[in-house]
Design a protein around this motif. Structure first.
Motif, short mmCIF file in Angstrom:
data_model
loop_
_atom_site.label_atom_id
_atom_site.label_comp_id
_atom_site.label_asym_id
_atom_site.label_seq_id
_atom_site.Cartn_x
_atom_site.Cartn_y
_atom_site.Cartn_z
N LEU A 104 31.68 -75.81 43.90
CA LEU A 104 32.10 -77.16 43.51
C LEU A 104 33.12 -77.74 44.49
O LEU A 104 33.04 -78.92 44.86
CB LEU A 104 32.69 -77.15 42.09
N GLN A 107 31.45 -78.61 47.77
CA GLN A 107 30.61 -79.79 47.55
C GLN A 107 31.44 -81.06 47.70
O GLN A 107 31.03 -82.01 48.38
CB GLN A 107 30.01 -79.71 46.15
N GLU A 108 32.60 -81.09 47.09
CA GLU A 108 33.44 -82.29 47.14
C GLU A 108 34.08 -82.48 48.50
O GLU A 108 34.22 -83.61 48.97
CB GLU A 108 34.48 -82.28 46.02
N ILE A 145 38.21 -85.27 42.23
CA ILE A 145 36.87 -85.13 41.64
C ILE A 145 36.63 -83.68 41.22
O ILE A 145 36.09 -83.42 40.14
CB ILE A 145 35.79 -85.63 42.62
N PHE A 146 37.03 -82.74 42.07
CA PHE A 146 36.91 -81.32 41.74
C PHE A 146 37.64 -81.01 40.43
O PHE A 146 37.11 -80.33 39.55
CB PHE A 146 37.47 -80.49 42.89
N ASP A 148 38.26 -83.11 38.01
CA ASP A 148 37.47 -83.70 36.93
C ASP A 148 36.32 -82.78 36.53
O ASP A 148 36.03 -82.61 35.36
CB ASP A 148 36.90 -85.07 37.35
N HIS A 149 35.66 -82.18 37.53
CA HIS A 149 34.57 -81.25 37.24
C HIS A 149 35.07 -80.07 36.41
O HIS A 149 34.41 -79.66 35.45
CB HIS A 149 33.94 -80.72 38.53
N THR A 152 35.51 -80.44 32.56
CA THR A 152 34.36 -80.59 31.67
C THR A 152 34.06 -79.26 30.98
O THR A 152 34.53 -78.19 31.40
CB THR A 152 33.11 -81.06 32.44
N PRO A 155 31.61 -76.89 33.92
CA PRO A 155 31.84 -77.39 35.28
C PRO A 155 30.64 -77.24 36.21
O PRO A 155 30.40 -78.11 37.05
CB PRO A 155 33.01 -76.53 35.78
N ASN A 158 28.08 -79.93 37.15
CA ASN A 158 28.41 -80.95 38.16
C ASN A 158 27.98 -80.57 39.56
O ASN A 158 28.15 -81.36 40.49
CB ASN A 158 29.92 -81.21 38.15
N LEU A 159 27.43 -79.40 39.71
CA LEU A 159 26.97 -78.95 41.02
C LEU A 159 25.68 -79.68 41.38
O LEU A 159 24.71 -79.67 40.62
CB LEU A 159 26.74 -77.43 40.98
N ARG A 160 25.65 -80.35 42.52
CA ARG A 160 24.50 -81.17 42.93
C ARG A 160 23.50 -80.38 43.77
O ARG A 160 22.44 -80.91 44.11
CB ARG A 160 24.99 -82.40 43.69
#
Length: 171
Positions: A104, A107-108, A145-146, A148-149, A152, A155, A158-160
């Motif tokens: 994650l 990714q960000e 953003i990380f 925020d992930h 949740t 989490p 949220n991995l795209r």
């Protein structure tokens, strides 16, 4: 710091045997690479690059540590104390494994134009104040953003893309 050059030398009756054996060195007789290496060493010395990069690394590490504390991420990401090569240690989260957290985070970072794995590979361009600030803004946006992930329930949802995999595995 003086550049070092090595040579194979000896008495003529021994050195003439070099014609009959295979002898190799890192750069052998290829002078372009040697000239480039010497020019690089001269540039590093002239710009005092080791000291500049050490100060820059300390500044990045300090700013990152403050940002992680501010965002409450200091239990997931910590900075190592290496001035010239600041690195992050990434831990597991209560709802995500260490690999999931790392996936994650990377990714960000990538989404914000940063190619960061665990360490900051600094160059002299980062010593420019505007480049430093731009880098820190991208890090801040990535971490927001990380964070925020991580807040949740799941989490990893949220991995795209695919989760990263370890390079080395025990067989």
């Amino acid at each position: 710091m003086e550049p070092l050059i090595s040579a194979v030398v000896g008495r003529s009756e021994i050195m003439c045997l070099m014609d009959d054996i295979f002898f190799s060195g890192t750069f052998s007789g290829e002078s372009l690479s040697i000239a480039a290496a010497l020019a690089t060493l001269e540039k590093l010395e002239a710009t005092d690059a080791p000291a500049v990069l050490a100060r820059l690394g300390k500044k990045i590490s300090s700013n990152m540590s403050s940002l992680l504390l501010e965002l409450g991420l200091n239990n997931v990401i910590t900075m190592t104390e290496s001035d010239w090569w600041p690195r992050m240690t990434i831990s597991r989260h209560e709802r995500a494994s260490q690999l999931e957290v790392t996936s994650l985070l990377r990714q960000e970072f990538l989404a914000h134009g940063l190619l960061l794995t665990g360490g900051f590979n600094l160059s002299m361009v980062h010593s420019d104040a505007s480049m430093f600030e731009e880098t820190m803004r991208a890090i801040r946006s990535s971490l927001d953003i990380f964070n925020d992930h991580l807040s949740t329930v799941n989490p990893v949802a949220n991995l795209r893309g695919k989760q990263i995999q370890p390079v080395f595995q025990v067989r």
